[in-house]
Design an enzyme around this catalytic site. Sequence first.
Site, PDB file in Angstrom:
ATOM      1  CB  ALA A  41      -9.065   6.145   7.501  1.00 48.91           C
ATOM      2  NE  ARG A 100      -3.078   2.394   3.074  1.00 49.19           N
ATOM      3  CZ  ARG A 100      -3.419   2.916   4.245  1.00 49.19           C
ATOM      4  NH1 ARG A 100      -2.999   2.357   5.360  1.00 49.19           N
ATOM      5  NH2 ARG A 100      -4.175   3.972   4.295  1.00 49.19           N
ATOM      6  CE1 TYR A 115       0.225   5.487   5.762  1.00 54.83           C
ATOM      7  CE2 TYR A 115      -0.480   4.817   3.572  1.00 54.83           C
ATOM      8  CZ  TYR A 115      -0.675   5.565   4.723  1.00 54.83           C
ATOM      9  OH  TYR A 115      -1.770   6.374   4.838  1.00 54.83           O
TER      10      TYR A 115
HETATM   11  C1  DQA Z   1      -1.966   6.229   9.180  1.00 58.96           C
HETATM   12  C2  DQA Z   1      -2.337   7.647   8.727  1.00 58.96           C
HETATM   13  C3  DQA Z   1      -3.827   7.744   8.414  1.00 58.96           C
HETATM   14  O1  DQA Z   1      -4.171   9.059   7.991  1.00 58.96           O
HETATM   15  C4  DQA Z   1      -4.206   6.771   7.314  1.00 58.96           C
HETATM   16  O2  DQA Z   1      -5.591   6.799   7.079  1.00 58.96           O
HETATM   17  C5  DQA Z   1      -3.734   5.383   7.604  1.00 58.96           C
HETATM   18  C6  DQA Z   1      -2.409   5.190   8.176  1.00 58.96           C
HETATM   19  C7  DQA Z   1      -0.445   6.070   9.366  1.00 58.96           C
HETATM   20  O3  DQA Z   1      -0.037   5.108   9.999  1.00 58.96           O
HETATM   21  O4  DQA Z   1       0.333   6.895   8.857  1.00 58.96           O
HETATM   22  O5  DQA Z   1      -4.405   4.413   7.273  1.00 58.96           O
HETATM   23  O6  DQA Z   1      -2.575   5.990  10.423  1.00 58.96           O
END
Ligand code: DQA
Length: 152
Positions: free
Chosen positions: A80, A21, A26
Amino acid sequence: MAQQPSILILNGPNLNMLGTREPHIYGAETLADVEALCRAEGARLGLEIDFRQSNHEGELVTWIQQARGNRSAILLNAGAYTHTSVAILDALTAVDLPVIEVHLSNIFRREPFRHHSYVSMAARGVICGLGSQGYVLALQAADRLVRAKAQS
Ligand code: DQA
């Protein structure tokens, strides 16, 4: 409660897709890699680790509720739901445990809708932008909080 402090590490929606992803945001590590990192740090610190992921808000709420009286602290990357979930905030405030909020990415460098976190209102601290190392740092912080509480 278990003899060694027990830390619930909760991961919210889409974090099961780590590795594939948006790796530019990430990173390339999978959630299994993050879990292995947490288990290694937990073993080093003498913490029991309960590591979970769910794409379902209600399941996360249930797991948070079940932590009351059974876990010593919660590390939470709510994905999220961080930005939307009053239900998760309410569950966190109801369980009366130290909560540390973690995000892999630096949510403040991203879209404005990610700048607000309901989770932060219940969190003792927030670590974001440091990738999987944030989980390790959060575990170290949880360890200190839990052991300080045990002595007081
Ligand atoms: C997240 C940041 C959130 O905004 C996003 O929706 C995620 C991952 C992070 O680990 O950076 O799913 O929590």
